[in-house]
Design a protein around this motif. Structure first.
Motif: not given
Lengths: 119, 132
Positions: A4, A59, A62-64, A66-68, A71, B23-24, B26-28, B31, B33, B39-40, B43-44, B49
């Motif tokens: 992934l 966009f 990249w978020i997905a 970086l979350s895995l 950083l 970004f980091k 927002a993603g963390s 989770l 993913v 998931w969207l 995120v928002f 974000v």
């Protein structure tokens, strides 16, 4: 790297490169120089919408991504985009790769490989 | 003028760094993913974000302003050297250790970016010359 993470990394490089090249294609070849007419001419080209679409997808990718990953590793691995865009620019727009550029591309690639192997 | 460039480069790095950290985070906070609307929505639903979007917009306008005035080589380098600031801030704020592969990889990438920046400067100086 799990499949992934690897898939998201490749998708990021692909969308970033196609997006950048689409913007380049949209910006070059318009006759009008600068100003509103230039922007209007660009908005009529499908290229700019391809570029915007790619950036929208990138966009989220990249978020997905970086979350895995940590950083630090994420931004360092993302540097490969520079290499991909330069190679694509040479391939599609005939941009010159001088000696110093080849060295730079090699060093960035090597650095990404070091981070990838160590992470 | 030199002070103007330096301020511009630092501002560009600051916006890029803000965007990457956001970004980091927002993603963390979103989770796990998953390739779906849930998931969207995750995120928002949180502020990070929008920090990422703000950082990107700030970086975009700083970049366009810099390109109008500053030489392309240093501007190119400044637009990519945020890898260093992001790595240092990740060590401090996210407790990511500065491991040998990270430091070695970052140093190699930065050396490559500086070569590419120097190559840009070369073309700028050479191109308008009478012999070019």
């Amino acid at each position: 790297m799990t499949p992934l993470i690897l898939g998201l990394w490749i998708a990021n490089v692909a969308f970033d490169t196609v997006g950048q090249l689409a913007f380049k294609a949209a910006a070059s070849g318009t006759e009008e120089d600068g100003g509103l007419a230039h922007w209007r001419a660009m908005a009529m080209r499908p290229w700019i919408w391809l570029g915007i679409g790619c950036y929208g997808v990138e966009f989220l990718v990249w978020i997905a991504f970086l979350s895995l990953v940590p950083l630090s590793d994420g931004v360092l691995l993302g540097s490969i985009n520079i290499v991909a865009i330069m190679l694509a620019g040479r391939w599609l727009f005939g941009e010159k790769l001088t000696g110093l550029r080849v060295v730079g591309i090699g060093l960035v690639s090597l650095g990404v490989a070091i981070v990838g192997a160590g992470g | 003028m030199r002070r103007f460039y330096l301020f511009g480069f630092l501002l560009l790095m600051a916006f890029d760094t803000l965007a990457q950290l956001s970004f980091k985070l927002a993603g963390s906070h979103a989770l796990p993913v998953t390739a779906d609307a849930a998931w969207l929505a995750r995120v928002f639903a949180q502020p990070w974000v929008y920090g990422a979007v703000a950082g990107y917009i700030g970086a975009f306008f700083t970049w366009m302003t810099l390109l109008r005035h500053a030489p392309i080589g240093p501007a190119f380098a400044a637009s990519h050297l945020e890898v260093v600031s992001v790595m240092l801030l990740s060590a401090w704020l996210l407790h990511e250790p500065l491991t040998l592969p990270r430091v070695l990889g970052a140093a190699t990438i930065v050396a490559g970016i500086l070569c590419l920046a120097a190559a840009e400067r070369e073309t700028l100086v050479v191109a308008p010359g009478p012999a070019g």
